[in-house]
Design a protein around this motif. Structure first.
Motif, short mmCIF file in Angstrom:
data_model
loop_
_atom_site.label_atom_id
_atom_site.label_comp_id
_atom_site.label_asym_id
_atom_site.label_seq_id
_atom_site.Cartn_x
_atom_site.Cartn_y
_atom_site.Cartn_z
N ILE A 73 73.99 72.97 -4.31
CA ILE A 73 74.34 72.22 -5.49
C ILE A 73 75.66 73.11 -6.34
CG2 ILE A 73 73.59 72.00 -7.83
CD1 ILE A 73 70.95 70.97 -6.41
N ALA A 74 75.53 74.34 -6.33
CA ALA A 74 76.48 75.12 -6.98
C ALA A 74 77.79 74.84 -6.40
CB ALA A 74 76.12 76.67 -6.94
N HIS A 75 77.93 74.75 -5.11
CA HIS A 75 79.38 74.45 -4.58
C HIS A 75 79.76 73.16 -4.84
CE1 HIS A 75 80.12 78.28 -2.42
NE2 HIS A 75 78.83 78.44 -1.98
N ALA A 76 79.09 72.29 -4.70
CA ALA A 76 79.50 70.82 -4.90
C ALA A 76 79.98 70.85 -6.35
CB ALA A 76 78.36 69.92 -4.60
N SER A 77 79.16 71.31 -7.28
CA SER A 77 79.34 71.28 -8.81
C SER A 77 80.75 71.82 -9.11
CB SER A 77 78.35 71.81 -9.49
OG SER A 77 77.19 71.20 -9.44
N ASN A 78 81.22 72.98 -8.45
CA ASN A 78 82.39 73.77 -8.42
C ASN A 78 83.40 73.18 -7.49
OD1 ASN A 78 83.80 75.61 -10.00
ND2 ASN A 78 83.49 77.24 -8.32
N GLY A 79 83.41 71.87 -6.95
CA GLY A 79 84.38 71.17 -6.17
C GLY A 79 84.59 71.49 -4.96
N GLY A 97 63.81 79.62 -15.88
CA GLY A 97 62.86 80.79 -16.08
C GLY A 97 63.65 82.15 -16.37
N LEU A 98 62.89 83.24 -15.94
CA LEU A 98 63.31 84.49 -16.19
C LEU A 98 64.34 85.08 -15.23
CD1 LEU A 98 63.09 87.45 -17.67
CD2 LEU A 98 61.09 88.00 -15.90
N ALA A 99 63.92 84.59 -13.64
CA ALA A 99 65.17 85.34 -12.76
C ALA A 99 65.66 84.00 -12.16
CB ALA A 99 64.18 85.82 -11.85
N HIS A 100 67.08 84.05 -12.71
CA HIS A 100 67.89 82.94 -12.16
C HIS A 100 68.68 83.18 -10.90
CE1 HIS A 100 68.93 81.25 -16.46
NE2 HIS A 100 67.52 81.51 -16.08
N VAL A 101 69.51 82.43 -10.16
CA VAL A 101 70.27 82.79 -9.11
C VAL A 101 71.86 82.73 -9.46
CG1 VAL A 101 68.68 81.89 -7.27
CG2 VAL A 101 70.31 80.45 -8.44
N ARG A 102 72.42 83.90 -8.90
CA ARG A 102 73.89 84.10 -9.21
C ARG A 102 74.56 82.88 -8.55
NH1 ARG A 102 75.67 87.67 -6.48
NH2 ARG A 102 73.92 88.39 -5.21
N ASP A 103 74.23 82.23 -7.80
CA ASP A 103 74.89 81.22 -7.11
C ASP A 103 75.39 80.27 -8.33
OD1 ASP A 103 72.46 82.08 -5.61
OD2 ASP A 103 73.49 80.92 -3.89
N ILE A 104 74.63 79.78 -9.31
CA ILE A 104 74.79 79.15 -10.08
C ILE A 104 75.05 79.79 -11.56
CG2 ILE A 104 73.75 77.27 -11.92
CD1 ILE A 104 72.08 76.30 -9.91
N ASP A 105 74.45 80.83 -11.71
CA ASP A 105 75.05 81.75 -12.90
C ASP A 105 76.27 82.26 -13.00
OD1 ASP A 105 72.71 81.27 -14.04
OD2 ASP A 105 71.80 83.28 -14.45
N SER A 106 76.95 82.25 -11.74
CA SER A 106 78.31 83.06 -11.59
C SER A 106 79.62 81.92 -11.61
CB SER A 106 78.59 83.72 -10.42
OG SER A 106 78.34 82.52 -9.37
N LEU A 107 78.88 80.75 -12.15
CA LEU A 107 80.00 79.53 -12.18
C LEU A 107 80.53 79.49 -13.27
CD1 LEU A 107 78.06 76.54 -10.35
CD2 LEU A 107 79.83 77.77 -9.31
N PRO A 108 81.89 79.03 -13.68
CA PRO A 108 82.63 78.64 -14.99
C PRO A 108 81.48 77.50 -15.84
CG PRO A 108 84.20 78.45 -13.27
CD PRO A 108 82.84 78.54 -12.71
N GLU A 109 81.73 77.77 -16.86
CA GLU A 109 80.50 76.94 -17.81
C GLU A 109 80.53 75.50 -17.48
OE1 GLU A 109 79.86 76.03 -22.69
OE2 GLU A 109 81.70 77.01 -22.22
N ALA A 110 81.36 74.53 -17.29
CA ALA A 110 81.27 73.11 -17.15
C ALA A 110 80.53 73.08 -15.80
CB ALA A 110 82.62 72.33 -16.99
N PRO A 111 80.97 73.43 -14.58
CA PRO A 111 80.22 73.35 -13.37
C PRO A 111 78.60 73.92 -13.42
CG PRO A 111 82.13 74.97 -13.02
CD PRO A 111 82.16 74.15 -14.25
N ARG A 112 78.63 75.03 -14.13
CA ARG A 112 77.43 75.73 -14.17
C ARG A 112 76.27 74.75 -14.89
NH1 ARG A 112 78.65 79.84 -17.02
NH2 ARG A 112 77.83 79.24 -19.09
N LEU A 113 76.81 74.12 -16.06
CA LEU A 113 75.83 73.33 -16.63
C LEU A 113 75.58 71.87 -15.87
CD1 LEU A 113 74.26 72.55 -19.28
CD2 LEU A 113 76.38 71.29 -20.07
N ALA A 114 76.40 71.38 -15.26
CA ALA A 114 76.34 70.42 -14.14
C ALA A 114 75.24 70.80 -12.93
CB ALA A 114 77.56 69.89 -13.37
#
Length: 380
Positions: A263-269, A328-345
């Motif tokens: 999902i993270a990669h698809a959201s980031n194009g 939750g408390l423990a996120h994944v960097r796969d998503i947290d490391s994305l720029p704001e717009a793709p991160r929210l998506a």
């Protein structure tokens, strides 16, 4: 007997001195949520020192946590190592008083999550993790002798870390708990989770399954961050959450984390690599099924119902994992490391996919699980 103290660089070096022929260097490595991990080098090479802290590292001293998890990890590494010694690090030494292990230093290996985030291809790794899962789950489950299973159930009972999992996976994300970490833009989504009575009931039911279905000695925290990748293949690490629990929990956590990566990669194009990760998830599941079939006891005709039960459970546990790793408390960097717009998506898609897995019809195939998790069936 030595009184417990928390290692610093010098303390880790002293502890490992005998195992490296005289410590010459010490550095802290890893970014885990639970423990302190050091690499100590000396005249005879290097080792990893892992020490359990009396609190949850990611939350601080205000969240106490048992140090017995170091003993559990050592014991689980040895138990699983009997079945797949090529896929686990060697335990060199363990000190119960200091809650510390000396482990084989896999310095040439890289963390699988890091490689996935970087978009690097890791052929064969997912299949090795699938083989590991089948070997240890069936080998400590119904294929183990009754006497052995009874002994392991006593050894690996419901621990304080199981209670931590109850809180972080099954409860906090659905109750707007203070421990949750949520960006402002996601606040309405979190409020909707807390007010979703059907979702809360389903999470509570799955918590009951987690507590009571003692099927096998599961890893308990199997995700892409607990897999190391080297030229000689995969190594599975971080077994301190191990206990006798439902097989589908391990399978669901691993697939859920791969879904988050895709999902993270698809959201980031980067849809091409999102497809690659989808392939890894399918490779993991297929290897689990194939290895399970290979070691299945002849004359027991219920293999296909067994596999159907595992994928059904895995889908719902994967859904919870996707939600809790987002709010939750423990996120994944796969998503947290994305720029704001793709991160929210990606966050919104992860919660939506997770909810679909938890509340939707029973999944009967991996393809169905993946399509609902990623909300994108053409990535399979």
């Amino acid at each position: 007997m030595m009184d417990y103290y928390e290692f610093d660089l010098a303390g880790a070096a002293r502890f490992a001195d005998d195992f490296v022929g005289g410590a010459l260097s010490s550095s802290e490595v890893g970014d885990g949520n639970l423990n302190r991990v050091f690499r100590v080098g000396g005249k005879r090479g290097s080792v990893v020192v892992k020490q359990a802290l009396p609190y949850l590292k990611v939350a601080g001293a205000d969240w106490p946590l048992t140090r017995r998890r170091a003993w559990i990890e050592r014991s689980a590494l040895e138990a699983h190592g009997e079945m797949v010694p090529d896929l686990l690090p060697d335990v060199i030494h363990f000190d119960d008083d200091l809650s510390a292990l000396v482990l084989e230093d896999l310095h040439a290996h890289e963390n699988w999550r890091d490689l996935l985030i970087a978009g690097r291809e890791t052929p064969g790794i997912a299949a090795q993790v699938g083989r590991y899962s089948a070997a240890v789950l069936l080998g400590t489950g119904h294929l183990a002798t009754g006497q052995r299973r009874t002994a392991m159930r006593r050894t690996f009972g419901y621990s304080d870390l199981c209670l931590l999992t109850e809180t972080l996976v099954f409860t906090a994300p659905f109750t707007a708990a203070e421990s949750n970490r949520v960006e402002d833009a996601l606040a309405p989504t979190v409020a909707a989770l807390a007010s979703d009575s059907a979702l809360r009931a389903a999470a509570a039911q799955l918590r009951y399954v987690f507590r009571t279905r003692n099927e096998a000695l599961i890893h308990g925290d199997l995700h892409s961050g607990s897999v190391l990748v080297g030229a000689d293949g995969a190594r599975i690490i971080d077994l301190e959450f191990a206990f006798f629990g439902p097989m589908g929990f391990d399978i669901g956590l691993l697939i859920g984390n791969l879904a988050l990566s895709s999902i993270a990669h698809a959201s980031n194009g980067n849809e091409r690599y999102a497809r690659v990760v989808a392939g890894y998830a399918a490779e993991f599941w297929n290897a689990f099924v194939d290895e399970s079939a290979r070691i299945w006891r002849p004359g027991e005709p219920w293999f296909h119902p067994f596999i159907a039960g595992v994928i059904a459970d895995a889908a719902r546990f994967a859904g919870l994992e996707m939600i809790r790793r987002t709010v939750g408390l423990a996120h994944v960097r796969d998503i947290d490391s994305l720029p704001e717009a793709p991160r929210l998506a990606a966050q919104l898609q992860s919660v939506d996919g997770g909810r679909s897995l938890v509340l939707g019809p029973t999944c009967t195939t991996f393809a169905e699980l993946w399509a609902r998790a990623t909300r994108n069936d053409h990535l399979i």
